[in-house]
Write a protein that holds these residues in place. Structure first.
Motif, PDB file in Angstrom:
ATOM      1  N   MET A 117     -20.200  21.214  38.212  1.00  0.00           N
ATOM      2  CA  MET A 117     -19.092  21.158  39.164  1.00  0.00           C
ATOM      3  C   MET A 117     -19.029  22.428  39.997  1.00  0.00           C
ATOM      4  O   MET A 117     -18.794  22.371  41.216  1.00  0.00           O
ATOM      5  N   GLN A 118     -19.231  23.578  39.387  1.00  0.00           N
ATOM      6  CA  GLN A 118     -19.249  24.828  40.136  1.00  0.00           C
ATOM      7  C   GLN A 118     -20.382  24.830  41.153  1.00  0.00           C
ATOM      8  O   GLN A 118     -20.204  25.257  42.307  1.00  0.00           O
ATOM      9  N   GLY A 150     -21.339  31.955  38.081  1.00  0.00           N
ATOM     10  CA  GLY A 150     -21.533  30.700  37.359  1.00  0.00           C
ATOM     11  C   GLY A 150     -22.473  29.759  38.077  1.00  0.00           C
ATOM     12  O   GLY A 150     -23.387  30.174  38.786  1.00  0.00           O
ATOM     13  N   PRO A 171     -21.257  20.451  32.165  1.00  0.00           N
ATOM     14  CA  PRO A 171     -20.500  19.757  33.220  1.00  0.00           C
ATOM     15  C   PRO A 171     -19.726  20.718  34.121  1.00  0.00           C
ATOM     16  O   PRO A 171     -19.645  20.503  35.336  1.00  0.00           O
ATOM     17  N   THR A 172     -19.173  21.771  33.529  1.00  0.00           N
ATOM     18  CA  THR A 172     -18.457  22.759  34.340  1.00  0.00           C
ATOM     19  C   THR A 172     -19.403  23.479  35.287  1.00  0.00           C
ATOM     20  O   THR A 172     -19.080  23.716  36.455  1.00  0.00           O
ATOM     21  N   ALA A 173     -20.593  23.821  34.799  1.00  0.00           N
ATOM     22  CA  ALA A 173     -21.583  24.493  35.647  1.00  0.00           C
ATOM     23  C   ALA A 173     -22.016  23.589  36.799  1.00  0.00           C
ATOM     24  O   ALA A 173     -22.200  24.053  37.933  1.00  0.00           O
ATOM     25  N   LEU A 186     -19.810  28.557  29.142  1.00  0.00           N
ATOM     26  CA  LEU A 186     -19.927  27.671  30.304  1.00  0.00           C
ATOM     27  C   LEU A 186     -20.579  26.354  29.902  1.00  0.00           C
ATOM     28  O   LEU A 186     -21.810  26.260  29.813  1.00  0.00           O
TER      29      LEU A 186
END
Length: 243
Positions: free
Chosen positions: A28-29, A172, A24-26, A21
């Motif tokens: 956004m989630q 997440g 940046p993905t975390a 993870l």
């Protein structure tokens, strides 16, 4: 102090992020859970709050239900819904808990915004021949909007801080790093993720604070900036604004 330096180093070092993870993905989630939950809560609470504020009925029930919802432990509710709904619906379980957390503040802001309006302003609208729907949309909604934005602001801050527990059921978000770092005693990761959550909360709080000031009708803002006006003059200023 070393922990803080290591935490900031972790935030800006992609090589230190877990492979599963990226940061940046975390983020956004985390924001997706936050805005999605607040949006659903707003669709439920705003109409209900406006009805209560417009009719003056049901306030006691709303206060009771809001207090009961505030008393629910979010983590316990997520785990309970997770066990009841099953693994395949764990996202729905978490979102339901976040929506229940956000509803009380939005509901209170919606009906309190209407209740704070001076009754003479509404009477002036009726005297001008405005229908109930025109009073609702041209007087009550614009004048009640600042307190509604305040309710949305409070709800968003509560949810953005609580979304971290979504990682407890494997969803997440920034809580993933905290939940993963605790057994590993990875303090830079835990502190770094916590700092990012704090920054998000402060940024969202600033956005809503600006929005809350922008939605104040110009007539009301002028009245607040001119405290030397007589009460009758202030009433005429507010009454003329939405019409």
């Amino acid at each position: 102090m070393n922990y803080f330096l290591e935490a900031f180093a972790w935030i800006f070092s992609p090589a230190e992020w877990p492979n599963g993870l990226p940061l940046p993905t975390a983020i956004m989630q985390h924001l997706l859970f936050t805005f999605g939950s607040v949006l659903i809560a707003a669709l439920i609470a705003i109409p209900a709050g406006w009805i209560i504020g417009h009719t003056g009925r049901g306030r006691e029930v709303a206060v009771f239900l809001s207090g009961a919802a505030r008393a629910l432990p979010s983590l316990g509710l997520i785990v309970l819904l997770y066990l009841v709904l099953g693994v395949s619906l764990k996202t729905e379980a978490a979102v339901t808990a976040f929506v229940l957390l956000a509803i009380p503040s939005i509901l209170a802001g919606a009906y309190a915004g209407f209740e704070a309006i001076d009754r003479t302003v509404i009477d002036a609208g009726r005297a001008m021949g405005m229908t109930p729907w025109q009073i609702l949309w041209k007087i009550e909604v614009p004048l009640g909007l600042p307190l509604l934005i305040g309710g949305l602001r409070t709800a968003t801050l509560q949810v953005v801080a609580t979304v971290t527990i979504a990682a407890y059921v494997g969803l997440g978000g920034l809580g993933y790093y905290i939940i993963q770092g605790i057994p590993l005693r990875d303090f830079p990761q835990i502190l770094g993720a916590s700092i990012v959550v704090i920054v998000l909360a402060l940024a969202l709080d600033g956005v809503f604070a600006v929005a809350q000031r922008l939605v104040v009708p110009r007539g009301v803002a002028a009245r607040l900036q001119s405290p030397q006006q007589s009460p009758g003059m202030r009433t005429r200023t507010v009454a003329s604004t939405p019409a």
